[in-house]
Every structure is written in C-alpha cells, then in structure tokens.
Write an enzyme that holds these catalytic residues in place. Structure first.
Site, mmCIF file in Angstrom:
data_model
loop_
_atom_site.group_PDB
_atom_site.id
_atom_site.type_symbol
_atom_site.label_atom_id
_atom_site.label_comp_id
_atom_site.label_asym_id
_atom_site.label_seq_id
_atom_site.Cartn_x
_atom_site.Cartn_y
_atom_site.Cartn_z
ATOM 1 N N GLY A 73 -5.819 -11.226 3.274
ATOM 2 C CA GLY A 73 -6.241 -11.423 4.945
ATOM 3 C C GLY A 73 -6.864 -10.229 5.242
ATOM 4 O O GLY A 73 -6.977 -9.974 6.743
ATOM 5 N N ASP B 38 -2.487 1.308 -5.071
ATOM 6 C CA ASP B 38 -3.457 1.904 -4.261
ATOM 7 C C ASP B 38 -5.002 1.269 -4.391
ATOM 8 O O ASP B 38 -5.588 1.833 -5.627
ATOM 9 C CB ASP B 38 -3.614 3.550 -4.045
ATOM 10 C CG ASP B 38 -4.409 4.032 -3.384
ATOM 11 O OD1 ASP B 38 -5.128 3.447 -2.433
ATOM 12 O OD2 ASP B 38 -4.604 5.364 -3.084
ATOM 13 N N LEU B 39 -5.267 0.534 -3.616
ATOM 14 C CA LEU B 39 -6.689 -0.271 -3.868
ATOM 15 C C LEU B 39 -8.125 0.694 -3.839
ATOM 16 O O LEU B 39 -8.924 0.298 -4.327
ATOM 17 C CB LEU B 39 -6.910 -1.575 -2.954
ATOM 18 C CG LEU B 39 -5.975 -2.687 -3.383
ATOM 19 C CD1 LEU B 39 -6.157 -3.877 -2.214
ATOM 20 C CD2 LEU B 39 -6.346 -3.239 -4.794
ATOM 21 N N ARG C 48 -10.480 -8.646 6.752
ATOM 22 C CA ARG C 48 -11.952 -8.960 7.328
ATOM 23 C C ARG C 48 -12.838 -9.210 6.115
ATOM 24 O O ARG C 48 -12.630 -9.021 5.050
ATOM 25 C CB ARG C 48 -12.537 -8.008 8.213
ATOM 26 C CG ARG C 48 -11.470 -7.891 9.360
ATOM 27 C CD ARG C 48 -12.486 -6.890 10.361
ATOM 28 N NE ARG C 48 -11.641 -6.119 11.145
ATOM 29 C CZ ARG C 48 -12.026 -5.777 12.401
ATOM 30 N NH1 ARG C 48 -13.334 -5.781 12.958
ATOM 31 N NH2 ARG C 48 -11.319 -4.897 13.143
ATOM 32 N N ARG D 209 0.978 -1.042 -0.166
ATOM 33 C CA ARG D 209 0.050 0.263 0.170
ATOM 34 C C ARG D 209 0.838 1.208 -0.085
ATOM 35 O O ARG D 209 1.974 1.113 0.632
ATOM 36 C CB ARG D 209 -1.053 0.040 1.106
ATOM 37 C CG ARG D 209 -1.738 -1.145 1.453
ATOM 38 C CD ARG D 209 -2.206 -1.197 2.743
ATOM 39 N NE ARG D 209 -2.819 -2.492 3.418
ATOM 40 C CZ ARG D 209 -3.095 -2.883 4.357
ATOM 41 N NH1 ARG D 209 -2.859 -2.207 5.427
ATOM 42 N NH2 ARG D 209 -3.684 -3.887 4.606
ATOM 43 N N ASP E 255 -0.897 -17.842 14.762
ATOM 44 C CA ASP E 255 -0.611 -17.225 13.621
ATOM 45 C C ASP E 255 -0.015 -18.203 12.444
ATOM 46 O O ASP E 255 -0.288 -18.280 11.445
ATOM 47 C CB ASP E 255 0.239 -16.141 13.760
ATOM 48 C CG ASP E 255 -0.470 -14.751 14.165
ATOM 49 O OD1 ASP E 255 -1.586 -14.972 14.192
ATOM 50 O OD2 ASP E 255 -0.090 -13.867 14.387
ATOM 51 N N GLY F 76 -9.092 -9.613 16.461
ATOM 52 C CA GLY F 76 -8.448 -10.379 17.168
ATOM 53 C C GLY F 76 -6.875 -10.671 17.058
ATOM 54 O O GLY F 76 -6.450 -9.845 16.118
ATOM 55 N N HIS F 77 -6.339 -11.135 17.834
ATOM 56 C CA HIS F 77 -4.855 -11.589 17.682
ATOM 57 C C HIS F 77 -4.985 -13.187 18.075
ATOM 58 O O HIS F 77 -5.641 -13.740 18.500
ATOM 59 C CB HIS F 77 -4.153 -10.457 18.606
ATOM 60 C CG HIS F 77 -3.797 -9.400 18.298
ATOM 61 N ND1 HIS F 77 -2.829 -9.157 17.078
ATOM 62 C CD2 HIS F 77 -4.493 -8.160 18.408
ATOM 63 C CE1 HIS F 77 -2.848 -7.890 16.917
ATOM 64 N NE2 HIS F 77 -3.665 -7.213 17.808
ATOM 65 N N ASP F 78 -3.692 -13.598 18.057
ATOM 66 C CA ASP F 78 -3.198 -15.104 18.093
ATOM 67 C C ASP F 78 -3.727 -15.462 19.419
ATOM 68 O O ASP F 78 -4.413 -16.527 19.479
ATOM 69 C CB ASP F 78 -1.606 -15.097 17.752
ATOM 70 C CG ASP F 78 -1.391 -16.428 18.290
ATOM 71 O OD1 ASP F 78 -0.653 -17.279 17.428
ATOM 72 O OD2 ASP F 78 -1.171 -16.864 19.369
ATOM 73 N N ILE F 79 -3.395 -14.760 20.309
ATOM 74 C CA ILE F 79 -3.713 -15.180 21.753
ATOM 75 C C ILE F 79 -5.035 -15.557 21.894
ATOM 76 O O ILE F 79 -5.544 -16.459 22.563
ATOM 77 C CB ILE F 79 -3.332 -14.219 22.662
ATOM 78 C CG1 ILE F 79 -3.158 -14.781 24.172
ATOM 79 C CG2 ILE F 79 -4.180 -12.772 22.753
ATOM 80 C CD1 ILE F 79 -2.440 -14.092 25.402
#
Length: 397
Positions: free
Chosen positions: A89, A66-67, A91, A41, A162, A131-134
């Site tokens: 990746g 630039d999308l 959402r 980006r 991850d 969210g995150h890995d944990i």
C-alpha cells in the site's frame, strides 16, 4: 504451521506491512485459509496500538525485514518467489524505489498477483497526494449522500471508503487475478485497487436512479437516505434508537399496525404528507423504551430493529445463534464471512506479533535467509525518506 483450512488453503500471500485497507484485505484472505506472511518493519508501524489487539492481523504470521537494508529487498523477493499474492500500500513509485515493485517481483515469479492498495490509484493528478478515507468518499459523491439535510454530511467511520471501497475491492481483484494466473497460459498481473474507484463503484445503483429521475442529488430527500419516514431511525423514551426499513407495502402495513398509527397509513403514498407521518412515527417511538419496542417488533415482518452499540451487537439473539462474533484470545470480534458449506473458514490465531514467526516461515516457505542478520547500508537513504512521508496514511491509501 501454515493455515490448512478454508477455501484458500494452499494460497500464499506476502503482505508488506501498512495500516487500514491493506491489512484488512490480507485479514480477509487469512480468514479464508490463505497463509499470509506479514512483513513488518523494524520498530513497528504507524498506529499507536498494541499489536496484540490489532484484529486485522489475526490469522497471519509475521517476519521483520528492513527494506532499507542492503539485503532486505532480496529477502522479500525470496518470499515472493514462493508466493501467489503480494499486497502493498505504498504511494506510487515507492515499492519500485525499494526494489520490490511489480517488475522486480515478476522477474522472480511471473505468476504472482501483485495487489496495490491506495486511495487515489496509481495514476491521476492526486496519485502522489496523501489522503484519508473521508477525502476519498467525499470526491466520489458518497459522503454527500449521508446525513441530515439540515446539517453537515455524517461521517460513516472508515467503513465506506477504506474497507468497502478499498479492502473488499482489492480482495475481489486479487481473487480474480489469481484465477486468471492459474488458468492455462495465464500469468500474474498488477491489481490497482483505488478507494476512489471502489467507492464510486458502490454508488452504481444510485447513479441509475438519478438518471431515471428516481433519486434527487441531495441527501435526506430520497427513499434510502432518510428522506422517507418509513426508512430511518427514531429515538425511544430512554434515549436510544430503533431502525425502520418498512419500504414495501405489506411490510409497511405490519409496521403501522404494530406501531399503532393505522390512521396515518395512507400517508405512505403521498410525499406531501411525509412530514406529518414522520412526526407521528417519532411521537409513538418516544412513548416506549428501545427494549419495549424491540419486543413489539421481534419476529415480525415490519422490518424494524434496535440500533445496537458495538458492545451490544454480539449479544443480539440472532447474531449469537449464528456465532456472527467470536472470541479469540479474549478479544470479541467478527467471525469470518461469508460462510462455506464444504471449506469452512476460521480464525486460526490471534493478531500476529511482529517477527514472532520468522523461524516457522523460514522453514515452511524454505527461505532460510530470513533468520540471518540483516546488513545495513546507506544506499536506500533517499527511498527511506520517501517511504516515511509516503506512508503517513498507511502507505498512501
């Protein structure tokens, strides 16, 4: 030039820039010989790291698109038309709103494998939640298995979720789908790789053991989670640690002999005596340094090894002999894995710098429009806002 070595030589991959498991999956494909073009980006990504040190972008090439510009999505689709795989990746729904979702891509290239990397998956109550890995490994039961039973669960960096439950399952899915697409009558498809799914899949053996009554559903009480005294870590006299994995009887016999606690050997078969055995093992390890114990156990079948730091690991004699680590551009990093007898993989270049390869990719992929100035527009204002909130964690993974 494009990558020409490795078992995936000739495979073209478009990676829509992100952080975490998506880039790592694309790195694995690049290590294996794929020509990975990362679409960065304008202004860079979300991680405050110098791109020159981002090892997960090694062996790739980068273009900046630039999308949210008027012609940005069309230029991505020009790449997609010539690609075998796309990895994104965002959402759920963001790629569609940007004009580069599965339907848009398959309209241009029906054979395309469209790899989607998220934490929660493409559907479900939490699909649109950050969210995150944990968090992902927490709800799958994996996090609750790790650590001292008298303390909180231990956080295993972001390796379990991850990278193991996410990146590697995406790679498996992409390669399987690529095989299908290349069979007679085969077609492209969408690979929905969710970290929660992959991490849950990793616990398959444990679920079987629970069902059979061979695993207690609490940490620190089982054979492989530190509950048993001959499978765990012990502090040495210099404050470092040794790892013990002497599970089988013949390995255990060698272990107690070399450790010097043969009188405690019978405790292996009596869980009621495991506490005393653990204390005896710990006491013995505290009598010598890590280096001294390493020398004692080196080359034996006791299944004991020193616990090394990241900086120490490349210098371990076995890893050094196998060249498990390599140096690229002054950065020590793991070499590609696994190994192939006929088509060896290799790191062909350091981390791709944003936009540095635009002209070369335009030439090699025959997409001359990549080098033309982009046209700004306000049509994507809504998508832009959605994408920014949806990519705070590396595109929603």
């Amino acid at each position: 030039m494009a990558v020409t070595a490795g078992p995936l030589a000739g495979v073209r991959v478009v990676e829509l820039a992100g952080i975490g498991p998506g880039p790592f999956a694309a790195m694995v494909l690049a290590d294996l010989g794929a020509d990975v073009v990362r679409v960065d980006r304008p202004g860079g990504g979300a991680l405050a790291i110098d791109p020159a040190y981002d090892v997960t972008n090694r062996g790739k090439r980068s273009v900046v698109l630039d999308l949210k510009s008027a012609d940005g999505p069309a230029r991505v689709l020009d790449l997609v038309e010539r690609a075998d795989v796309l990895i994104e990746g965002f959402r759920p729904g963001v790629a569609e709103r940007l004009g580069v979702g599965p339907a848009d891509c398959h309209a241009r290239n029906p054979k395309l494998v469209y790899g989607r990397m998220t934490g929660w998956g493409q559907e479900g109550p939490l699909a649109h939640t950050a969210g995150h890995d944990i968090a992902y490994i927490a709800v799958t039961g994996a996090l609750g298995m790790i650590g001292d039973p008298d303390g909180p669960p231990a956080v295993p960096a972001n390796l379990v979720g991850d990278y193991a439950g996410g990146s590697l399952y995406l790679v498996i899915g992409v390669l399987a789908a690529l095989q299908h697409a290349r069979t007679p009558g085969g077609a492209g498809q969408v690979v929905d790789a969710a970290i929660v799914d992959g991490t849950a899949h990793l616990t398959a053996m444990i679920h079987g053991m629970v069902a059979a009554g061979g695993w207690q559903d609490r940490r620190g009480a089982n054979l492989l989670d530190g509950g048993c005294p001959f499978y765990g870590t012990y502090e040495t006299s210099d404050g470092r640690y040794m790892a013990v994995g002497a599970l089988e009887q013949h390995f255990y016999d060698t272990f107690v002999e070399l450790l010097g606690i043969e009188d405690q050997a019978a405790a292996r078969k009596d869980p009621a005596r495991w506490g005393a055995l653990r204390e005896a093992v710990a006491a013995r390890f505290r009598t010598r340094t890590r280096a001294e114990w390493t020398e004692v156990f080196e080359g034996t079948d006791a299944c004991v090894a020193p616990v090394l730091s990241l900086r120490e690991a490349p210098h371990h004699p076995h890893l050094a002999a196998r060249a498990t680590f390599t140096d690229i551009g002054g950065i020590t990093q793991p070499a590609p894995a696994p190994r192939f007898s006929a088509t060896p993989a290799a790191v062909t270049a350091g981390p791709a710098l944003p936009g540095a390869d635009t002209a070369a990719v335009a030439r090699d992929w025959d997409v001359p429009g990549l080098t033309e100035p982009t046209t700004r527009t306000t049509e994507h204002t809504t998508a832009q806002a959605t994408t920014r909130t949806g990519t705070e964690r590396g595109e929603g993974a």
